[in-house]
Design a protein around this motif. Structure first.
Motif, PDB file in Angstrom:
ATOM      1  N   ALA A  69      12.235   3.771   2.986  1.00  0.00           N
ATOM      2  CA  ALA A  69      11.854   2.853   4.064  1.00  0.00           C
ATOM      3  C   ALA A  69      10.376   2.998   4.408  1.00  0.00           C
ATOM      4  N   GLY A  70       9.634   3.760   3.585  1.00  0.00           N
ATOM      5  CA  GLY A  70       8.197   3.935   3.788  1.00  0.00           C
ATOM      6  C   GLY A  70       7.841   4.901   4.896  1.00  0.00           C
ATOM      7  N   MET A  71       8.831   5.692   5.328  1.00  0.00           N
ATOM      8  CA  MET A  71       8.611   6.553   6.489  1.00  0.00           C
ATOM      9  C   MET A  71       8.606   8.020   6.064  1.00  0.00           C
ATOM     10  N   TRP A  72       7.482   8.466   5.484  1.00  0.00           N
ATOM     11  CA  TRP A  72       7.369   9.851   5.058  1.00  0.00           C
ATOM     12  C   TRP A  72       6.747  10.718   6.162  1.00  0.00           C
ATOM     13  N   THR A  73       6.445  10.104   7.292  1.00  0.00           N
ATOM     14  CA  THR A  73       6.009  10.825   8.480  1.00  0.00           C
ATOM     15  C   THR A  73       6.223   9.896   9.675  1.00  0.00           C
ATOM     16  N   LYS A  76       1.962   6.806  13.172  1.00  0.00           N
ATOM     17  CA  LYS A  76       0.853   7.469  13.878  1.00  0.00           C
ATOM     18  C   LYS A  76      -0.474   6.892  13.424  1.00  0.00           C
ATOM     19  N   ASN A  77      -1.529   7.386  13.999  1.00  0.00           N
ATOM     20  CA  ASN A  77      -2.870   7.013  13.558  1.00  0.00           C
ATOM     21  C   ASN A  77      -3.501   8.190  12.824  1.00  0.00           C
ATOM     22  N   GLY A  78      -4.686   7.958  12.262  1.00  0.00           N
ATOM     23  CA  GLY A  78      -5.429   9.042  11.626  1.00  0.00           C
ATOM     24  C   GLY A  78      -5.156   9.236  10.149  1.00  0.00           C
ATOM     25  N   LEU A  79      -4.291   8.396   9.542  1.00  0.00           N
ATOM     26  CA  LEU A  79      -4.005   8.496   8.116  1.00  0.00           C
ATOM     27  C   LEU A  79      -4.629   7.320   7.375  1.00  0.00           C
ATOM     28  N   ASP A  80      -4.815   7.481   6.073  1.00  0.00           N
ATOM     29  CA  ASP A  80      -5.335   6.380   5.260  1.00  0.00           C
ATOM     30  C   ASP A  80      -4.301   5.252   5.148  1.00  0.00           C
ATOM     31  N   GLU A  81      -3.055   5.606   5.237  1.00  0.00           N
ATOM     32  CA  GLU A  81      -1.952   4.651   5.113  1.00  0.00           C
ATOM     33  C   GLU A  81      -1.404   4.322   6.497  1.00  0.00           C
ATOM     34  N   VAL A  82      -1.168   3.052   6.772  1.00  0.00           N
ATOM     35  CA  VAL A  82      -0.563   2.651   8.041  1.00  0.00           C
ATOM     36  C   VAL A  82       0.950   2.802   7.929  1.00  0.00           C
ATOM     37  N   ILE A  83       1.516   3.641   8.782  1.00  0.00           N
ATOM     38  CA  ILE A  83       2.949   3.924   8.735  1.00  0.00           C
ATOM     39  C   ILE A  83       3.676   3.007   9.711  1.00  0.00           C
ATOM     40  N   MET A  84       4.610   2.226   9.199  1.00  0.00           N
ATOM     41  CA  MET A  84       5.405   1.347  10.043  1.00  0.00           C
ATOM     42  C   MET A  84       6.639   0.890   9.270  1.00  0.00           C
ATOM     43  N   TYR A 368       8.008  15.946   4.604  1.00  0.00           N
ATOM     44  CA  TYR A 368       6.777  15.764   3.832  1.00  0.00           C
ATOM     45  C   TYR A 368       5.585  16.168   4.702  1.00  0.00           C
ATOM     46  N   PRO A 369       4.512  16.668   4.103  1.00  0.00           N
ATOM     47  CA  PRO A 369       3.312  16.920   4.907  1.00  0.00           C
ATOM     48  C   PRO A 369       2.839  15.620   5.550  1.00  0.00           C
ATOM     49  N   LEU A 383      -4.439  16.151  -5.183  1.00  0.00           N
ATOM     50  CA  LEU A 383      -2.983  16.292  -5.229  1.00  0.00           C
ATOM     51  C   LEU A 383      -2.313  15.227  -4.376  1.00  0.00           C
ATOM     52  N   ASN A 384      -1.133  14.833  -4.774  1.00  0.00           N
ATOM     53  CA  ASN A 384      -0.317  13.903  -4.008  1.00  0.00           C
ATOM     54  C   ASN A 384       0.486  14.688  -2.979  1.00  0.00           C
ATOM     55  N   HIS A 385       0.161  14.525  -1.709  1.00  0.00           N
ATOM     56  CA  HIS A 385       0.829  15.300  -0.666  1.00  0.00           C
ATOM     57  C   HIS A 385       2.322  15.013  -0.604  1.00  0.00           C
ATOM     58  N   LYS A 386       2.755  13.870  -1.116  1.00  0.00           N
ATOM     59  CA  LYS A 386       4.181  13.523  -1.068  1.00  0.00           C
ATOM     60  C   LYS A 386       5.011  14.328  -2.065  1.00  0.00           C
ATOM     61  N   CYS A 387       4.337  15.096  -2.924  1.00  0.00           N
ATOM     62  CA  CYS A 387       5.040  15.994  -3.846  1.00  0.00           C
ATOM     63  C   CYS A 387       5.366  17.329  -3.188  1.00  0.00           C
TER      64      CYS A 387
END
Length: 461
Positions: A69-73, A76-84, A368-369, A383-387
């Motif tokens: 569902a695209g929700m690995w965290t 929030k703000n402050g990331l390169d990716e917009v989480i929603m 996930y981190p 590195l890919n943090h999702k690993c």
């Protein structure tokens, strides 16, 4: 034609499974919830797949695993990716609306992108991770709306309805949200169509001290008996106060829940309303020297889950493994609605009505981190943090975890907990060679299946 079954789904934030009177673990007073439990099916192995607000909520709404569902965290703000939660997702609100339900959502949402990703000073007044979700597709099928993204000022909350002007009721959030839920149900009970209302309380989520004094007074002079896995050096006066505040907030939720419980009885709605009481994840409260959530321990992943429909669902304790993606398919199935193919979770309808039905033997758990500093450190190393982070499997007896770390320099840990022999998870087996242990090989196989099913890039081998 008789009216179809209503749905009332109530969930609290950061409310652990141990934090109810009937569990006989925490010394918390919840007489109304205890009585409700005596009339409900109680799921003793309900777990939060990703014990963090937005990921569990995404699973609840979509029937998917958080990563899918695209929700690995958290949103929030402050990331390169917009989480929603993307508008394209097929959510339970969409399905209910398409099937003739009047839909409503009250309380914390935390599934929309934080507005400060786009504007330093949003017109809505949202700050930090908060967001106003305007009418339209981002409300995922919910028509009535009184909500906010993420804000923890429990004693002076704010909400948005259908404009970006804040509503500030000057009331404890749980009390105000209960007021509005009762208003909604009074209105809906006069109509022919069934309703589906999701009521999302933020307490007992921190800040712990933001709880009305009338509830705190019940615990103020009471001794605090810590769980066996709270280290002695953490058993401070400060933690005793926090524990009392946490219990007080739960008792406050219990008192407000009574108003809803009484309303359903007084208005003869018990037989045509499916009522669910649950949470999004737990709270460590000092266990293993930790606070909050986002860890594999029982205090963080296990959540209360009670399902009631008078005259239809019998009271008993159900030990089936019930994971976050299972809520949507189970609810739709219980309402005799078609479950979308997009759902990855398991419908427990057969297990609810037939004690001998097939059931899942394990549940996936993960993290996930997600903090910006963590993510940037992995990116610096290419590195890919999702690993990284941790993934695991929870069965009725065991918790199996592979932890790759939240920073690039952490060494991998492989842990196995026997929750029957060691219910406080004090002495995990540290696994050196996974291929030398038959049980580990079996659990490893389950974990690999989950990683493949979700397309998770986690480094396992």
């Amino acid at each position: 034609m008789s009216r179809r079954t209503n749905l009332l789904y109530i969930f609290a934030d950061q409310w652990r499974a141990q934090g109810v009177g009937y569990a006989n673990e925490d010394a918390v007073l919840t007489p109304n919830i205890d009585q409700f439990a005596k009339e409900s099916m109680v799921f003793s192995n309900a777990v939060s797949t990703f014990p963090l607000c937005s990921p569990h909520r995404a699973s609840l709404m979509t029937g998917k695993y958080p990563f899918n569902a695209g929700m690995w965290t958290n949103c929030k703000n402050g990331l390169d990716e917009v989480i929603m939660l993307k508008p394209q997702e097929v959510c339970i609100g969409n399905v209910l609306k398409e099937n003739g339900y009047r839909t409503g959502y009250i309380g914390k949402w935390h599934l929309d992108a934080a507005e400060t990703n786009f504007h330093d000073k949003p017109k809505s007044g949202a700050v930090d991770w908060d967001a106003y979700t305007p009418p339209g597709e981002r409300r995922q099928g919910f028509d009535y709306w009184l909500s906010y993204g993420a804000d923890d000022n429990h004693l002076d909350p704010h909400y948005w309805a259908d404009s970006d002007e804040q509503i500030k009721p000057k009331k404890w959030s749980v009390e105000y949200e209960t007021d509005k839920a009762l208003e909604y149900m009074i209105n809906m009970n006069q109509k022919d169509e069934p309703f589906a209302l999701f009521l999302s309380y933020n307490p007992p989520h921190l800040p712990y001290e933001l709880v009305p004094n009338e509830y705190y007074e019940r615990y103020k002079e009471e001794p605090v008996h810590f769980r066996e896995n709270v280290p002695k050096e953490y058993q401070t006066e400060e933690l005793k106060t926090i524990t009392r505040q946490y219990f007080a907030a739960i008792s406050g939720v219990d008192s407000q829940f009574k108003r809803i419980y009484d309303f359903l009885k007084e208005n003869h709605m018990e037989e045509n309303t499916l009522v669910v009481l649950s949470a999004d994840h737990g709270e460590m409260l000092g266990s293993h020297g930790l606070m909050s959530k986002n860890i594999w321990y029982e205090e963080a992943i296990r959540i209360p889950l009670m399902i009631r429909k008078k005259g239809s669902i019998e009271h008993r304790t159900n030990e089936v493994m019930f994971a976050s993606p299972d809520h949507m398919p189970t609810l739709l199935d219980l309402l005799d609605l078609e479950v979308p193919d997009t759902c990855q979770g398991y419908s427990h309808k057969n297990n609810i009505f037939d004690i001998s039905a097939e059931e899942p033997q394990h549940a996936f758990i993960c993290s996930y981190p997600g903090m910006p500093k963590m993510v940037k450190e992995f990116q610096k190393r290419g590195l890919n943090h999702k690993c990284f982070g941790w993934r695991g499997v929870r069965t009725k007896r065991y918790t199996y975890v592979v932890h790759n770390g939240y920073t690039p320099d952490e060494e991998r840990k492989i842990l196995l907990y026997d929750n029957k022999q060691d219910p406080y998870q004090l002495t995990p087996a540290v696994v050196e060679d996974r291929k030398q242990n038959e049980l580990i090989m079996e659990l490893d196989g389950y974990l690999k299946d989950y990683l493949e099913k979700t397309g998770d890039p986690f480094l396992l081998d």
